[in-house]
Design a protein around this motif. Structure first.
Motif, short mmCIF file in Angstrom:
data_model
loop_
_atom_site.label_atom_id
_atom_site.label_comp_id
_atom_site.label_asym_id
_atom_site.label_seq_id
_atom_site.Cartn_x
_atom_site.Cartn_y
_atom_site.Cartn_z
N ASN A 121 31.74 34.71 37.91
CA ASN A 121 31.75 35.42 39.18
C ASN A 121 33.19 35.75 39.55
O ASN A 121 34.04 34.86 39.63
CB ASN A 121 31.08 34.57 40.26
CG ASN A 121 30.95 35.31 41.57
OD1 ASN A 121 31.93 35.53 42.28
ND2 ASN A 121 29.73 35.68 41.91
N ILE A 122 33.48 37.01 39.77
CA ILE A 122 34.86 37.44 39.97
C ILE A 122 35.44 36.84 41.25
O ILE A 122 36.59 36.37 41.27
CB ILE A 122 34.93 38.97 39.99
CG1 ILE A 122 34.50 39.53 38.62
CG2 ILE A 122 36.33 39.45 40.33
CD1 ILE A 122 34.45 41.03 38.57
N ILE A 123 34.68 36.83 42.33
CA ILE A 123 35.19 36.29 43.59
C ILE A 123 35.48 34.81 43.46
O ILE A 123 36.52 34.31 43.94
CB ILE A 123 34.20 36.56 44.73
CG1 ILE A 123 34.02 38.07 44.93
CG2 ILE A 123 34.67 35.92 46.02
CD1 ILE A 123 35.29 38.79 45.28
N ASN A 124 34.60 34.06 42.82
CA ASN A 124 34.84 32.63 42.63
C ASN A 124 36.03 32.38 41.73
O ASN A 124 36.75 31.39 41.88
CB ASN A 124 33.60 31.96 42.05
CG ASN A 124 32.45 31.91 43.04
OD1 ASN A 124 32.66 31.98 44.24
ND2 ASN A 124 31.24 31.80 42.53
N THR A 125 36.26 33.26 40.77
CA THR A 125 37.42 33.10 39.88
C THR A 125 38.73 33.29 40.63
O THR A 125 39.66 32.50 40.49
CB THR A 125 37.32 34.10 38.72
OG1 THR A 125 36.13 33.85 37.97
CG2 THR A 125 38.52 33.95 37.80
N VAL A 126 38.83 34.33 41.45
CA VAL A 126 40.08 34.58 42.17
C VAL A 126 40.31 33.56 43.28
O VAL A 126 41.43 33.45 43.79
CB VAL A 126 40.10 36.01 42.74
CG1 VAL A 126 39.95 37.03 41.64
CG2 VAL A 126 39.01 36.19 43.79
N SER A 127 39.27 32.82 43.66
CA SER A 127 39.47 31.80 44.69
C SER A 127 40.38 30.67 44.20
O SER A 127 40.92 29.92 45.01
CB SER A 127 38.12 31.22 45.14
OG SER A 127 37.50 30.49 44.07
N THR A 128 40.55 30.53 42.88
CA THR A 128 41.44 29.50 42.33
C THR A 128 42.88 29.97 42.22
O THR A 128 43.74 29.18 41.84
CB THR A 128 40.95 29.08 40.94
OG1 THR A 128 41.05 30.19 40.03
CG2 THR A 128 39.51 28.61 40.99
N ILE A 129 43.16 31.24 42.52
CA ILE A 129 44.50 31.79 42.38
C ILE A 129 45.24 31.63 43.71
O ILE A 129 44.76 32.08 44.75
CB ILE A 129 44.46 33.27 41.97
CG1 ILE A 129 43.73 33.40 40.62
CG2 ILE A 129 45.85 33.86 41.88
CD1 ILE A 129 43.59 34.82 40.15
N PRO A 130 46.42 30.98 43.74
CA PRO A 130 47.15 30.81 44.99
C PRO A 130 47.57 32.16 45.58
O PRO A 130 47.78 33.14 44.86
CB PRO A 130 48.37 29.98 44.57
CG PRO A 130 48.00 29.36 43.26
CD PRO A 130 47.08 30.32 42.60
N GLY A 131 47.69 32.18 46.91
CA GLY A 131 48.17 33.37 47.59
C GLY A 131 47.12 34.10 48.39
O GLY A 131 47.46 34.92 49.24
N GLY B 280 34.42 35.21 54.60
CA GLY B 280 33.00 35.43 54.36
C GLY B 280 32.71 36.58 53.42
O GLY B 280 31.80 36.51 52.60
N GLY B 281 33.51 37.66 53.49
CA GLY B 281 33.25 38.82 52.64
C GLY B 281 33.93 38.79 51.31
O GLY B 281 33.73 39.70 50.49
N GLY B 282 34.77 37.79 51.03
CA GLY B 282 35.50 37.73 49.75
C GLY B 282 36.93 37.33 49.96
O GLY B 282 37.26 36.53 50.85
#
Length: 481
Positions: free
Chosen positions: A45-55, A60-62
């Protein structure tokens, strides 16, 4: 006298950023192998993947970058617009998040650019990977409240990927596929755990009475073909093929498709099974790219790309009956001043089938050129994109009845009735184009100057049948240093 001749050795153009060499003038981060923070059922899942990237901040929407709304983000696959929201877990990809950039040749976003990069297959190794995940209700622990509300679920997922050479020194491939299913019990008005009604604030005798009244009035609470649980099936696949016969010329083709189906959408403890609906989401796209190196030392590179994609979202109610809402007290003590009101949903959904389709066509041509080694690099781009949208249905064409009490429902005395008589289809189109040039000056290893000039324009047309609105804009914005 001795004669000394000095020249700068031509340097091959570098066209891709990496975690070790990010783009100049860009605030960006790559995913750095942080996979333990993502559940195996959510991997890909792209949104869950970028949630681990700092910054970035997850809202709610992403992803929200620097306080911008997530609708300002741009999701791309290999630099071109991507309509899907996930990729197979076994796909060999890198994810880059750019919050801001001074590069005039990159645009299309005011929040964050989430670029997923699907690499070419290896020319030296044949790689295979398989992932399987199973999470059953017997492996999950919860309390009586969780069991009553259907928190526990059964989830299985399988993903496989492979890459390598299909034809020696001629063709490489990178392919991945993913399939999953999630099921859970459905707490509804027909036979949920009594604790579920209590948690919703409705007395069990009110639920029993509305069932009896519905039977007396000939109002079915369920229909044939309605499943007994909540189920969601998903399938995704991605493939990349590369022509490797000539190292100075590259051809690549990328294909991807995502599809998910869910039933019993919108069913809760205070809703009858007949109120549910089916949901279909589908996204597909294709990308073609042609690149060519030329000049001394391959210091000049041209790249032409074409991208087409489409999405489909369809919601189909289980039946075409009107919706029925019956209001009841949410406290056993009906004389309490702070008693609330809850609505029991019967009959059908009231809505007709709704369909939303979006399509995108995108083309670009880019040129890179190195001068005096890599001291000067000039990059230019011409880009265009066409988006289309069409929406049909989704209105309350079957009507909705509202009853103020169980007594009114027993007497067939509705307090209101509403219905949509006409619901015109909606269509919209948008044309965007841009041209930009940027110059990167690298006087040393520790100093880089970047400046550029973009020219962009857009035209938007929205047509709800007879009414038509048009917008046009054209602007020139200088780049930064």
């Amino acid at each position: 006298d001795a004669v000394k001749v000095q020249a700068n050795k031509p340097v091959r153009v570098s066209t891709g950023a990496s975690p070790s060499s990010p783009d100049a003038g860009s605030s960006e981060r790559f995913n750095e192998g942080v996979v333990s923070g993502i559940s195996p059922t959510d991997a890909g899942n792209i949104i869950n993947t970028v949630s681990t990237i700092p910054g970035g901040v997850m809202v709610g929407g992403g992803l929200s970058m620097l306080g911008a709304n997530s609708s300002s983000n741009l999701t791309t696959l290999n630099g071109m617009a991507m309509s899907g929201g996930s990729l197979p877990r076994a796909a060999r990809v890198d994810t880059r998040v750019t919050g801001a950039t001074f590069d005039a040749t990159r645009g299309g976003f005011s929040g964050a650019n989430i670029d997923v990069r699907l690499g070419a297959g290896s020319r030296n190794y044949q790689n295979r990977s398989v992932f399987t995940t199973f999470d059953g209700t017997a492996l999950q622990a919860t309390d009586a409240v969780g069991r009553a509300l259907g928190v526990t679920n059964t989830n299985w997922r399988a993903s496989a990927g492979m890459d390598g050479e299909a034809v020696r020194n001629a063709l490489t491939y990178n392919i991945a596929v993913d399939a999953s299913r999630n099921t859970r019990i459905r707490p509804d008005l027909l036979g949920a755990d009594p604790l579920a009604y209590e948690l919703s604030g409705v007395a069990v005798d009110s639920v029993q009475r509305v069932r009896a009244l519905a039977a007396q009035n000939g109002l079915p609470l369920t229909f044939g073909g309605v499943s007994s649980g909540v189920r969601r099936d998903a399938l995704s696949a991605v493939a990349r093929l590369d022509d490797t016969r000539d190292t100075a010329r590259t051809h690549s083709l990328v294909l991807y498709v995502n599809e998910s189906r869910a039933d019993n959408e919108g069913i809760g403890a205070l809703s009858a099974p007949s109120v549910g609906s089916e949901r279909l989401d589908r996204a597909a796209g294709a990308q073609w790219a042609l690149g060519r190196y030329s000049g001394p030392g391959f210091s000049h590179y041209r790249n032409s790309r074409l991208n087409v994609s489409s999405t489909l979202a369809r919601t189909t109610p289980f039946n075409d009956r009107p919706a029925v809402d019956v209001l009841v007290r949410t406290l056993a003590d009906a004389t309490a001043n702070d008693a609330g009101i809850a609505a029991l949903s019967l009959g059908g959904r009231g809505l007709d089938e709704s369909t939303s389709q979006r399509s995108t066509g995108e083309a670009s041509h880019e040129e890179w050129r190195n001068f005096k080694g890599r001291r000067h690099q000039v990059k230019a781009i011409v880009w265009g994109r066409v988006d289309g949208m069409e929406q049909q249905g989704g209105a309350m064409t079957n009507g909705r009845y509202a009853f103020a009490s169980l007594g009114d429902f027993a007497a067939n005395r509705p307090s209101s009735y509403s219905r949509t008589l006409s619901n015109p289809d909606r269509r919209g189109e948008s044309w965007n184009s841009a041209a930009a040039v940027s110059h990167t000056y690298n006087p040393s290893r520790f100093l880089t100057l970047l400046y550029g000039l973009p020219l962009e324009g857009n035209r938007r047309v929205t047509t709800p049948r007879r009414n038509e609105t048009r917008e046009r804009s054209l602007g020139v914005n200088p780049g930064g240093v």
